[in-house]
Write a protein that holds these residues in place. Structure first.
Motif, PDB file in Angstrom:
ATOM      1  N   SER A 251      81.376  10.637  -8.189  1.00 46.94           N
ATOM      2  CA  SER A 251      82.645  11.332  -7.975  1.00 46.94           C
ATOM      3  C   SER A 251      82.867  12.488  -8.940  1.00 46.94           C
ATOM      4  N   SER A 252      82.431  12.362 -10.184  1.00 48.06           N
ATOM      5  CA  SER A 252      82.649  13.425 -11.168  1.00 48.06           C
ATOM      6  C   SER A 252      81.743  13.178 -12.361  1.00 48.06           C
ATOM      7  N   ALA A 253      81.766  14.103 -13.309  1.00 49.57           N
ATOM      8  CA  ALA A 253      80.921  13.974 -14.498  1.00 49.57           C
ATOM      9  C   ALA A 253      81.467  14.859 -15.600  1.00 49.57           C
TER      10      ALA A 253
ATOM     11  N   ASP B 250      76.677  14.221 -19.426  1.00 54.39           N
ATOM     12  CA  ASP B 250      76.704  13.270 -20.537  1.00 54.39           C
ATOM     13  C   ASP B 250      77.257  11.932 -20.080  1.00 54.39           C
ATOM     14  N   VAL B 251      78.280  11.960 -19.233  1.00 48.81           N
ATOM     15  CA  VAL B 251      78.813  10.754 -18.619  1.00 48.81           C
ATOM     16  C   VAL B 251      79.103  11.070 -17.159  1.00 48.81           C
ATOM     17  N   ALA B 252      78.552  10.289 -16.245  1.00 51.30           N
ATOM     18  CA  ALA B 252      78.818  10.447 -14.819  1.00 51.30           C
ATOM     19  C   ALA B 252      79.722   9.308 -14.352  1.00 51.30           C
ATOM     20  N   TYR B 253      80.569   9.599 -13.384  1.00 51.00           N
ATOM     21  CA  TYR B 253      81.521   8.613 -12.865  1.00 51.00           C
ATOM     22  C   TYR B 253      81.242   8.368 -11.386  1.00 51.00           C
TER      23      TYR B 253
ATOM     24  N   LEU C 207      85.714  -1.007  -4.315  1.00 49.42           N
ATOM     25  CA  LEU C 207      86.057   0.405  -4.434  1.00 49.42           C
ATOM     26  C   LEU C 207      86.483   0.773  -5.847  1.00 49.42           C
ATOM     27  N   SER C 208      85.999   0.054  -6.841  1.00 43.17           N
ATOM     28  CA  SER C 208      86.352   0.347  -8.230  1.00 43.17           C
ATOM     29  C   SER C 208      85.648   1.609  -8.706  1.00 43.17           C
ATOM     30  N   PHE C 209      86.218   2.213  -9.754  1.00 45.60           N
ATOM     31  CA  PHE C 209      85.617   3.381 -10.391  1.00 45.60           C
ATOM     32  C   PHE C 209      84.878   2.932 -11.657  1.00 45.60           C
ATOM     33  N   TYR C 210      83.737   3.564 -11.918  1.00 44.16           N
ATOM     34  CA  TYR C 210      82.896   3.189 -13.052  1.00 44.16           C
ATOM     35  C   TYR C 210      82.447   4.428 -13.813  1.00 44.16           C
ATOM     36  N   ALA C 211      82.185   4.217 -15.104  1.00 48.85           N
ATOM     37  CA  ALA C 211      81.451   5.190 -15.908  1.00 48.85           C
ATOM     38  C   ALA C 211      79.996   4.745 -15.915  1.00 48.85           C
ATOM     39  N   GLU C 212      79.101   5.629 -15.506  1.00 48.86           N
ATOM     40  CA  GLU C 212      77.697   5.261 -15.389  1.00 48.86           C
ATOM     41  C   GLU C 212      77.062   5.068 -16.771  1.00 48.86           C
ATOM     42  N   ASP C 213      75.871   4.470 -16.781  1.00 45.94           N
ATOM     43  CA  ASP C 213      75.180   4.244 -18.040  1.00 45.94           C
ATOM     44  C   ASP C 213      74.877   5.582 -18.720  1.00 45.94           C
ATOM     45  N   ALA C 214      74.848   5.545 -20.032  1.00 38.24           N
ATOM     46  CA  ALA C 214      74.634   6.764 -20.822  1.00 38.24           C
ATOM     47  C   ALA C 214      73.627   6.477 -21.925  1.00 38.24           C
ATOM     48  N   GLN C 215      72.812   7.484 -22.252  1.00 36.10           N
ATOM     49  CA  GLN C 215      71.837   7.350 -23.321  1.00 36.10           C
ATOM     50  C   GLN C 215      71.741   8.656 -24.097  1.00 36.10           C
TER      51      GLN C 215
END
Length: 309
Positions: free
Chosen positions: A291-293, A278-281, A236-244
């Motif tokens: 969850s957010s962006a 730009d960054v999705a979480y 159940l960890s939170f992550y910042a998705e990949d970004a380009q």
């Protein structure tokens, strides 16, 4: 003369902040029902510092090999960082947090309709105290870099060039977590192999350049893989998705006898529209739930002229 090896060691120290060292206790009472492990309850938060904290000490080792070829460089390097006394939060849940705390003399803590010390089971009580990890944390990685000007090509093609870099990192630390409503004397659990927060495994940049005939232009692509933001057990960890990102800039210089003029065009974030994050979480290790962006407005363009006399 074209091949260089470098090796280095240095030690760095991260000292605790004043708020972490202070033995002051900070109490917050959130007096409305919030979903939790036993239904919805108000929350009492008790946070205190730790005057016995030690500085975190990191031993850093670096090794690299560089090869120079014409107007260019090829580089391979590796690094290893070993941290002792890593600073981390020691979170605990339950009524045991009240044992060493004197609640303020305030109506919020003197009974109904607010916090009632006689019935702590009606509230979710959580506390945190910073501590030093007893385990060693490690971070290592490999970096590759290449840069080359294509001056060996004929005519207009000799102005092209390329540079690229790639970094792989692997980190490991021990994190603590407290299960709510378990034995207050034995509710701290340790999880090994947790990566550092905000430390992507893969990141890199590649760019095509042109520099000739008073033209200076660069087209750059950057990438960063998914990275941990906040650790929670059971996937159940939170992550910042990949970004380009993709960016472009070109300048043309005019050099009349009475000064110098520069015309430029610039395009930023070319891969993003106004509805593109730009960054999705996200939440979850394997199965992801967004969850957010963060949205910064998407692609933008600039056109400008400057003059120097």
């Amino acid at each position: 003369d074209d091949l260089i090896f470098r090796g280095g060691y240095f030690m760095s120290v991260a000292r605790p902040s004043v708020s972490q060292l202070s033995d002051e206790t900070r109490i917050a009472f959130i007096n409305f029902p919030i979903p939790g492990p036993q239904g919805t309850k108000p929350i009492l938060q008790i946070n205190s510092g730790n005057p016995d904290l030690k500085p975190a000490t990191t031993h850093n080792f670096d090794l690299s090999a560089e090869y120079y070829s014409g107007i260019g460089i090829f580089k391979l390097s590796g690094f290893y960082k070993r941290t002792e006394n890593l600073l981390q939060s020691n979170i605990s849940n339950g009524a045991a947090n009240l044992d060493a705390v004197t609640l303020p003399d305030h109506p919020y803590f003197n009974g109904p309709p607010y916090f009632d010390p006689a019935h702590p089971e009606n509230f979710f009580i959580t506390g945190s105290t910073p501590s030093n990890s007893d385990d060693v944390a490690e971070l290592w990685g490999i970096e590759v870099q290449a840069e080359r000007r294509f001056d060996f090509l004929p005519g207009v093609l000799s102005g092209f060039g390329i540079f690229a870099n790639y970094t792989y990192t692997h980190s490991s630390r021990v994190d603590r977590y407290s299960w709510a409503y378990t034995d207050p004397n034995n509710n701290i659990f340790e999880f090994s192999g947790v990566p550092y927060s905000s430390s992507p495994k893969h990141s890199g940049t590649v760019a095509l350049t042109y520099n000739k005939y008073d033209i200076d232009a660069t087209l750059t692509y950057g990438y960063q893989s998914r990275a941990l933001s906040t650790f929670y057990p059971r996937g159940l960890s939170f992550y910042a998705e990949d970004a380009q990102s993709l960016d472009f800039r070109a300048e043309y210089y005019l050099r009349p006898s009475f000064g110098q003029f520069r015309i430029f065009v610039e395009g930023a974030n070319l891969l993003k529209g106004t509805g593109s994050p730009d960054v999705a979480y996200s939440l979850g290790d394997d199965r992801k739930f967004y969850s957010s962006a963060s949205y910064l407005g998407g692609r933008s363009f600039k056109l400008g002229v400057s003059a120097t006399f």
